[in-house]
Every structure is written in C-alpha cells, then in structure tokens.
Motif scaffolding. Sequence first.
Motif: not given
Length: 165
Positions: A3, A25, A30
Amino acid sequence: MHVIFNHGKESGPWGTKIKALAKAAENLACSVDSLDFNGEMDADKRVIQLLAAIDQCQQPPLLVGSSMGGYVATVAASQRPCAGLFVLAPAYYLGGAANFDQLQVSCPMAIVHGWQDDIVPVANSWRVAQRLAADLHVVNDDHRLIKTLDHTVDLFTRFLTKDLA
C-alpha cells in the motif's frame, strides 16, 4: 499487498488519517509506504514521484490518497497497473493537468468524501465516481475526515478484504 499512501497539500506522510489506515493495512499483513511530498506543491510533479515509486514495486500496489494525494493517486492509477485505489476527499477539478472527464482507471476504486467539505466540493467526487463506476461513501464530516475516521478505517478494511479479494 503493498500500500502506498499519498498525503495532501498541507499535511505530511504520517498524518492522523494515514497512520490509522496504515495500521489497518498492516493488521491485514500488507506492507505500507507513505511518500513524502513536503515542499512539492505541484500535484503533477508529485504524480511523477509516485509513478517512480510504483515502478519499483514487484506487484501492482494499492494506492491511497487524501486531498491532493487523491488527485496524485488517481492520475497514477490511470497510468500504471494498480491493485486498487482508495481516495479521501480527492482534489479533483481544482487545477493540474489531469482531465478527470476522460481519465480511465481499471482497478477497483472507492472514494470517501465529507458533506461539509469546504475545500473540495463533494460534487467533484460524485462526478468522477459516477463516470468511473467507483464506490462513493459520503460521510457527515468536513475535508479533514477526522470525525468519521473510525468509519473510514472500517471502509478501508472492507475494501482490502472484500473489494480486492
């Protein structure tokens, strides 16, 4: 998934919204990065920096942007493959070289915008969302979207877990 966050004109790379979204996230495994555009007031020059960052990614990243960062992320998503695009009060139709009436984005897209935004009219997001068939979430907040941040984090989490699945 990787991200990449893009902050607004007068904020920084790790402001309140980005920190909250980055935590969400990271909780979903992520990796996150937030570009530092401090000192660069030209949105189109910021796009060039973001495109260079995207070109370094192994897989198409998810782009997140707030205000001018929303402009930057959207323009970049129109020029490079991206896993998704999640923008907050994006600065559409407020200058810059991008023509949002012609720009195409081929990844899943969601927009969050506040009814009381006195910086970027909510109608600008509605216009782009309608043309690109993006999800549009209009919330009872202003341009900063701080009052509804928990709701925005929930929308972002849903975007990561359901819309991109």
